[in-house]
Design an enzyme around this catalytic site. Structure first.
Site, PDB file in Angstrom:
ATOM      1  N   SER A 239       0.395  -0.044   6.472  1.00 36.82           N
ATOM      2  CA  SER A 239       1.245   1.315   6.291  1.00 36.82           C
ATOM      3  C   SER A 239      -0.123   2.213   7.662  1.00 36.82           C
ATOM      4  O   SER A 239       0.935   1.733   9.180  1.00 36.82           O
ATOM      5  CB  SER A 239       0.746   1.483   4.885  1.00 36.82           C
ATOM      6  OG  SER A 239       1.835   2.926   4.829  1.00 36.82           O
ATOM      7  N   ASP A 465      10.203  -4.042  -0.009  1.00 41.42           N
ATOM      8  CA  ASP A 465       9.532  -3.328   0.403  1.00 41.42           C
ATOM      9  C   ASP A 465      10.455  -1.833   1.218  1.00 41.42           C
ATOM     10  O   ASP A 465      11.443  -2.117   1.346  1.00 41.42           O
ATOM     11  CB  ASP A 465       8.662  -3.602   1.327  1.00 41.42           C
ATOM     12  CG  ASP A 465       7.580  -3.223   2.025  1.00 41.42           C
ATOM     13  OD1 ASP A 465       7.614  -1.442   2.163  1.00 41.42           O
ATOM     14  OD2 ASP A 465       7.085  -3.506   2.960  1.00 41.42           O
ATOM     15  N   HIS A 512       5.647  -2.330  -0.793  1.00 40.89           N
ATOM     16  CA  HIS A 512       5.159  -1.974   0.123  1.00 40.89           C
ATOM     17  C   HIS A 512       4.060  -2.247   0.232  1.00 40.89           C
ATOM     18  O   HIS A 512       3.143  -2.645   1.746  1.00 40.89           O
ATOM     19  CB  HIS A 512       5.167  -0.374   0.315  1.00 40.89           C
ATOM     20  CG  HIS A 512       4.624   0.305   1.484  1.00 40.89           C
ATOM     21  ND1 HIS A 512       4.729   0.115   2.792  1.00 40.89           N
ATOM     22  CD2 HIS A 512       3.551   1.293   1.560  1.00 40.89           C
ATOM     23  CE1 HIS A 512       4.150   0.506   2.946  1.00 40.89           C
ATOM     24  NE2 HIS A 512       2.967   1.889   3.015  1.00 40.89           N
TER      25      HIS A 512
END
Length: 541
Positions: A239, A465, A512
């Site tokens: 991320s 995701d 994610h």
């Protein structure tokens, strides 16, 4: 098994980030979620009771203890080493300071232990706070290496926004099985248990502010590399950590032998993010990953939704782009994209530099209850005792003094799209001129400088995701085009050393947080990447 780019992945290529109201629409559409399918959580959005929340606030467990408890779930490591020098001390409601020693942790700046009854061979685990230059600058480090064998490769892992290295607890044991590798995990400067110096931006222009915010993190990483006397390493970032990993590769060429991006933020371009107003220097903002509803199945695929129709989980990071056209380089956008329905309160808080963690700090006894609104959904697929340990760990990190979190407003616009999208820059990864850091060079010296000859870049996304996988494919294409261009004018020696490569992998049954949701497959894929890197390093001329 992870799915690589192929001719049959059009569904992934055309998928874009979800709107901020996706989780609400999923609920209205009766999309099955982990919580409502298993009935594990109850009590509304904040399932932690007032009494238990007050107790957690009053107990004021130190971050070192919370990290220690999470790492105790690492296989063969029942007594994880945990240094106790967290960036700031916390106080109880009566004003006294709580220390790790109060919770049976020996006060130390560095700690080491070995695995117990380890079928994969003895391993040594280390925890330390690595001091950097300047005042109150240090990185929290956790590492593991195999005992009795030399390591010639290093893997460095960077977490996402507001998180900490403890979130990788499902990966340490599996990845450290790789022969010849030492595994490091770091807390970003101003986050986790790293030190938390005041965050200040001095630049006046837009690009300067973005660069200064990025440098806050990546300069600290480079200082750490020098302190550890590491020549080259493989860098894994999740991320925000993925965004910073790309920024690091561009600013500090020659340091990486592979770049692995796990659901990185900031790749696709959004015109409103690029042109949105910057916040005023001072405290920064809100890139709120802890207020989303996980909402999507993790342990199994949703039987009511065909694979071709899966468009992401509901953990939507306040992402504000509605379903739009692919960010593939081949897609032409002749008409402006629709404006996103960002709530006015959200835009106000973002522009006013209000961090989501500020609410946790301001909430006092309600803080743990507020955090449970995220942790109860984020960790719903894990065993209850592990989920509880991660909840306590998250709360202890969120309530720490604000620091690195304030960089977000300068990096991301409201909606979690980058102000300086990586899709504009990523083709430069592995194609920079290698120069001593910070040194000016003449034109003659410039001509004699050594160029990078490419590095492998791996981008991993979860099957469910919310991050823009299409942006990953667009980045893959740009990297491959950069390689083709470099080979046209390359010397024979450069062609022989050429190492550029790019690919996109999809981790099944993951959202994610691919390293946690689909940790078994993630570890398997990572071990293959590590073995491939080591083998190539051995045969390089």
């Amino acid at each position: 098994m992870a799915t690589a780019a192929s001719g049959g992945d059009d569904d992934y290529r055309s998928r874009s980030q979800q709107s901020p109201l996706a989780s609400q629409r999923a609920k209205q559409g009766n999309t099955p979620t982990e919580a409502n399918r298993t009935g594990r959580f109850s009590g509304g959005y904040f399932p932690l009771g007032y009494k238990e929340g007050f107790y957690q606030w009053w107990a004021n467990v130190p971050a070192a203890v919370a990290e220690h408890n999470v790492l105790s779930y690492v296989p063969y490591l029942r007594k994880p080493p945990t240094h106790t020098q967290t960036g700031t001390s916390t106080k109880t409601s009566d004003g006294t300071t709580v220390t790790a020693s109060d919770h049976n942790l020996k006060r130390t700046a560095s700690a080491t232990s070995q695995s117990e009854n380890d079928p994969h061979g003895s391993r040594q685990w280390n925890s330390t706070l690595v001091q950097l230059s300047g005042t109150n600058r240090a990185l929290n480090e956790f590492s593991v290496e195999r005992v009795g064998e030399e390591h010639d490769q290093n893997l460095v892992m960077l977490h996402g926004y507001g998180a900490g290295l403890g979130f990788f607890y499902k990966n340490f044991e599996g990845l450290s099985r790789a022969p010849g590798w030492k595994v490091y995990a770091l807390d970003l400067l101003g986050m986790g248990r790293s030190s938390r110096p005041p965050f200040k931006i001095h630049a006046k222009d837009r690009e300067g502010k973005i660069t200064e915010a990025e440098n806050w993190f990546i300069d600290a990483l480079e200082e750490w590399r020098i302190a550890r006397k590491i020549d080259q390493f493989t860098l894994l970032g999740h991320s925000l950590g993925g965004y910073m990993a790309v920024a690091y590769a561009l600013k500090y060429p020659g340091r990486l032998n592979k770049l692995i991006l796990a659901s990185p933020v900031g790749i696709p371009e959004d015109p409103y993010a690029v042109n949105a107003d910057m916040p005023e220097p001072g405290n920064s903002t809100l890139a709120n990953e802890f207020s989303q509803d996980q909402g999507q199945t993790v342990n199994d695929s949703n039987p009511n939704i065909p694979d071709s129709a899966k468009t992401g989980d509901n953990n939507n990071f306040l992402n504000a782009r509605s379903k739009a056209s692919s960010t593939s380089s081949k897609t032409s956008d002749k008409s402006p994209p629709p404006r996103k329905p960002l709530p006015k309160w959200l835009t106000y808080l973002w522009d006013a530099n209000i961090s989501p963690f500020s609410f946790v700090r301001w909430a006092g006894p309600l803080g743990p209850r507020f955090v449970s609104g995220w942790t109860s959904r984020r960790f719903s697929h894990l065993p209850p005792e592990e989920a509880q340990a991660l909840h306590a760990y998250s709360y202890t990190l969120f309530k720490q003094r604000g620091s690195g979190e304030y960089a977000l407003a300068y990096i991301l616009a409201p909606g979690a799209f980058a102000r300086s999208p990586l899709i504009r820059r990523i083709q430069g990864v592995g194609r920079q001129i290698i120069t001593p850091s910070g040194e000016a060079i003449s034109t003659v010296e410039l001509a004699a400088q050594r160029h990078e000859t490419g590095i492998p870049v791996v981008m991993m996304y979860g099957e469910n995701d919310w991050m823009d996988i299409a942006g990953g494919y667009a980045a893959e294409q740009k990297l491959k085009e950069a390689k083709e261009k470099a080979l046209i004018s390359a010397t024979a020696e450069e062609r022989e050393k050429e190492a550029g490569d790019a690919k996109v992998l999809v981790i099944k049954k993951a959202g994610h947080h691919v390293y946690l949701d689909g940790w078994e497959e993630f570890n398997e894929v990572m071990l293959k990447e590590l073995a491939e890197t080591r083998n190539k390093e051995k045969v390089l001329p």
